[in-house]
Write a protein that holds these residues in place. Structure first.
Motif, PDB file in Angstrom:
ATOM      1  N   TYR A  38      54.369 108.598 -22.136  1.00 19.13           N
ATOM      2  CA  TYR A  38      53.892 107.531 -23.008  1.00 19.13           C
ATOM      3  C   TYR A  38      54.941 107.197 -24.079  1.00 19.13           C
ATOM      4  CZ  TYR A  38      51.050 105.026 -26.396  1.00 19.13           C
ATOM      5  OH  TYR A  38      50.579 104.103 -27.278  1.00 19.13           O
ATOM      6  N   GLY A  39      55.515 108.226 -24.693  1.00 20.64           N
ATOM      7  CA  GLY A  39      56.527 108.005 -25.723  1.00 20.64           C
ATOM      8  C   GLY A  39      57.777 107.341 -25.179  1.00 20.64           C
ATOM      9  N   VAL A  40      58.229 107.759 -24.022  1.00 20.44           N
ATOM     10  CA  VAL A  40      59.419 107.154 -23.417  1.00 20.44           C
ATOM     11  C   VAL A  40      59.139 105.699 -23.045  1.00 20.44           C
ATOM     12  CG1 VAL A  40      60.912 107.212 -21.376  1.00 20.44           C
ATOM     13  CG2 VAL A  40      60.455 109.304 -22.645  1.00 20.44           C
ATOM     14  N   MET A  41      57.960 105.423 -22.502  1.00 17.02           N
ATOM     15  CA  MET A  41      57.617 104.047 -22.149  1.00 17.02           C
ATOM     16  C   MET A  41      57.570 103.164 -23.403  1.00 17.02           C
ATOM     17  SD  MET A  41      57.448 103.761 -18.917  1.00 17.02           S
ATOM     18  CE  MET A  41      56.650 102.185 -18.762  1.00 17.02           C
ATOM     19  N   ASN A  45      60.142 100.050 -24.002  1.00 15.04           N
ATOM     20  CA  ASN A  45      59.623  98.713 -24.308  1.00 15.04           C
ATOM     21  C   ASN A  45      60.147  98.196 -25.641  1.00 15.04           C
ATOM     22  OD1 ASN A  45      58.167  98.425 -21.934  1.00 15.04           O
ATOM     23  ND2 ASN A  45      56.325  99.334 -22.802  1.00 15.04           N
ATOM     24  N   LYS A  46      60.293  99.092 -26.597  1.00 12.62           N
ATOM     25  CA  LYS A  46      60.768  98.688 -27.919  1.00 12.62           C
ATOM     26  C   LYS A  46      62.214  98.199 -27.877  1.00 12.62           C
ATOM     27  CE  LYS A  46      60.976 100.319 -32.661  1.00 12.62           C
ATOM     28  NZ  LYS A  46      60.633 101.405 -33.562  1.00 12.62           N
ATOM     29  N   ILE A  47      63.036  98.805 -27.014  1.00 17.39           N
ATOM     30  CA  ILE A  47      64.441  98.392 -26.923  1.00 17.39           C
ATOM     31  C   ILE A  47      64.677  97.455 -25.732  1.00 17.39           C
ATOM     32  CG2 ILE A  47      65.356 100.368 -28.177  1.00 17.39           C
ATOM     33  CD1 ILE A  47      66.021 101.681 -25.556  1.00 17.39           C
TER      34      ILE A  47
END
Length: 89
Positions: A38-41, A45-47
């Motif tokens: 979840y954190g990696v996704m 998405n943020k970058i």
């Protein structure tokens, strides 16, 4: 039973004695994996990195390479100093 004894019995002893996983540590590892994915996704998405077919195909060699290196290390085919690059021992 206190928390230190619980952690030692369910997490540390399995690593030290090289035994298989138990239900408690497997459950915790699954929770950590879900949180990490979840954190990696969210980070991707943020970058503005899209996880599409090209992204998956580009990461497959790294997954396979990691698996192969783990098998080679477990079979003790690596000698020092290369063994220290892939080993936690």
């Amino acid at each position: 039973m206190d928390i230190i004894e619980f952690i030692n019995r369910n997490f540390i002893d399995g690593v030290v004695n090289d035994t298989s996983y138990n239900h408690i540590d497997m459950f915790v590892y699954v929770i950590i994996l879900i949180a990490a994915v979840y954190g990696v996704m969210k980070l991707l998405n943020k970058i503005n990195i899209r996880v599409d077919e090209n992204f998956v195909v580009a990461t497959i060699p790294y997954v396979l390479m990691g698996s192969v290196f783990r098998v080679i290390e477990d079979a003790q085919l690596l000698t020092a100093p290369f063994r220290y690059l892939s080993s936690h021992r």
